[in-house]
Each structure stands twice: as C-alpha cells, then as structure tokens.
Scaffold this active site. Structure first.
Site, mmCIF file in Angstrom:
data_model
loop_
_atom_site.group_PDB
_atom_site.id
_atom_site.type_symbol
_atom_site.label_atom_id
_atom_site.label_comp_id
_atom_site.label_asym_id
_atom_site.label_seq_id
_atom_site.Cartn_x
_atom_site.Cartn_y
_atom_site.Cartn_z
ATOM 1 C CB SER A 109 -0.979 -0.031 1.178
ATOM 2 O OG SER A 109 -1.908 1.011 1.074
ATOM 3 C CG HIS A 144 -5.711 -0.083 -1.651
ATOM 4 N ND1 HIS A 144 -4.758 0.277 -2.571
ATOM 5 C CD2 HIS A 144 -5.141 0.051 -0.433
ATOM 6 C CE1 HIS A 144 -3.643 0.610 -1.936
ATOM 7 N NE2 HIS A 144 -3.861 0.497 -0.638
#
Length: 303
Positions: A91, A198
């Site tokens: 991430s 996301h």
C-alpha cells in the site's frame, strides 16, 4: 544465484517516537531526516518523535512518517553493503519502494506521500466507506460471495492466502461480513480506518494523484519494483506514474508480489520500516523465504 528484496510496510505500523533512535544515533540518518523534514510544509519531525498519538494517526502525518522512517533505514542498510535486486511495498509502502528503486529522491518520495495522505483523507471524508478483514477463507471464494451483496464492496488487499481485506460502502461491508461468515469465513472484522482505501470509491483520489505526479521528475529505476496492483515489474517513469494512479483505487496483490519475487530467485527479504507486519504475512505465503526485520538502529548494527 540467490537474490535479495527490500519490502516496505504500510499504514497501521506507526508509533510515537518512530525514527527517533535512528535520528539520534546515526549521522547519515540525521542528515537524511533533516532533508526530508525541511522539504515539507508541516512539522513531521515533531509528530513522529513526540506525537501525540492522535496527531500521528492522521493520514496526513501517518503516511509520510512511515515512508520517511522506511527510507532512512533503507539508506543505513545500504551503508552496510546490502543492496536489493528487487523492491516492493505494501500500500503506502510502495512509495518507499519508489524511493528505494530510484524513481524519486527520498524527500520527493516523502513529499508525494504526504500529498497522497491529504487527498486520501479528503476523498474518504466524502464517501461513507470502510474496510474489513476476512480471515480463514480463500480470496477466490470471497470474490465470488461478494457478487451477492448490493452496493460497492470489493476484495482489495490480498495479504496472505487466508487473509483478505474488503472495502466499500459501510452498509455493503456490514452485509458482506454476514454473508462471508455464513459461507465459512472464520472471522470478518471491520477495521478502524477512515475510508474504503484501494476500492473504486477512491478513484477521485487517483485523479488528483495523477495530476500531482506530473509535477515530479521521475527517473528510470535503478532497481526493479514489483507493483501492488499487478505484481508486474516496473522500471520506467511512465509505468510508475500509471501505478500511482491505479494503486489509489486498485488492489494490493501481496500474495502475488511475494510469489513473483520467489520465482525470480529471491530467497532473502529485508522488511525495512516500522513494525513486523509484513514478516508475518510473508511467512504465511512462503515459509522458505528468510525474512530479516529492520526497524531500529540496533537492527542495523546487528547486520
């Protein structure tokens, strides 16, 4: 021949006092940190070293803090003569990987991360979304089951074979947790996060990041980066810019990333940055890979 990868952690690994021991005990670290702190319009040093926790928890501070600490530690590992064949990050950790790969300078990577933190926060506040961790179920079964749930809910973080994070509308997440438990998930736990990171709901953040990235001078990578969204190799500025855009509302394919590293000869991975989260995930993906955790001056000295 055996190869080495550096990997960098994502959000949730931050703690008050992070980086302070490195700053006070290494001239290299102090110089790098001062350069990073000086390039920002807010006091990241105070937030990292002194907190309070409430401040450090704000995405605006959290994300650049993790990337800054990771990249300074990475410099110290390299100073020991250890260099990676590949890099990857989980991430926001992908931004540390960008700096490590040489796409951006350290302070540019942290500065872009800080913009990411702000824009993610801004979009998260506009959508009523969340995330949940699903334990004990294959990701393919999760994806199939989510088709039965109305509203936006997507599998977004493929962390290890039996741990996948879903994200989307708050109501859809609640419904999905019920459905997944009924279909055999051992646990379905809502996460304490401020948004559906996301997921496709974050696409407006991607648009802003794409625009911002054009202001930076990306260079060809010196080290190959394995991308979150595809687990493909990236080495060119245009490729990493496309990933910056896609990653803000696309998946973190961590299982595929580790498999890709293994397939390409990696047998030792250095997890560089706060916490030990990735070491735990990697062990669940592939027990044969040796993981070395680096999150303090002591760890660097022990190399």
């Amino acid at each position: 021949m055996s190869k080495i990868a550096f990997v960098f952690p994502g959000q949730g690994t931050q703690f008050v006092g992070m980086g302070k021991d490195i700053y006070e005990n290494s001239e290299i670290a102090k110089k790098e940190f001062d350069e990073i702190f000086g390039s920002l319009s807010f006091d990241l040093k105070d937030a990292m070293f002194n907190g309070p926790e409430e401040t450090l928890k704000k995405t605006k501070y959290t994300q650049p803090a993790i990337v800054a600490m990771s990249l300074v530690l990475e410099k110290l590992v390299r100073a020991k003569g250890i260099t990676p064949d590949f890099v990857a990050g989980h991430s926001v950790g992908e931004y540390a990987a960008m700096g490590s790969a040489g796409f951006l300078t350290l302070s540019e990577a942290v500065k872009l991360t800080s913009f990411r933190g702000e824009v993610m926060n801004e979009i998260a506040e506009q959508v009523n979304g969340g995330m949940a961790a699903i334990i004990g179920m294959e990701s393919s079964d999760i994806i199939e089951a989510l088709k039965e749930v109305d509203g936006v809910v997507e599998a977004v973080n493929f962390n290890e074979p039996k741990q996948t994070v879903i994200a989307g509308d708050k109501q859809a997440i609640e419904k999905a947790c019920e459905v997944l438990k009924s279909k055999g998930a051992r646990r379905a736990m809502p996460l304490a996060v401020s948004g559906p990171f996301h997921s496709s709901l974050m696409k407006p953040a991607g648009e802003k990041l794409r625009e911002e990235a054009e202001k930076y001078n990306f260079k060809d990578a010196e080290v190959t980066l394995v991308a979150n969204t595809t687990a493909d190799f990236l080495t060119k500025p245009e490729e990493i810019k496309a990933e910056i855009y896609a990653q803000s509302f696309g998946p973190v394919k961590w299982v595929d990333t580790i498999k890709k590293l293994k397939e390409n000869g990696v047998d030792t991975i250095y997890e560089i940055g706060p916490g030990k989260v990735l070491a735990g995930l990697i062990k669940k993906i592939d027990k044969e890979i040796k993981v070395v955790n680096i999150n303090s001056v002591e760890d660097v000295n022990n190399l």
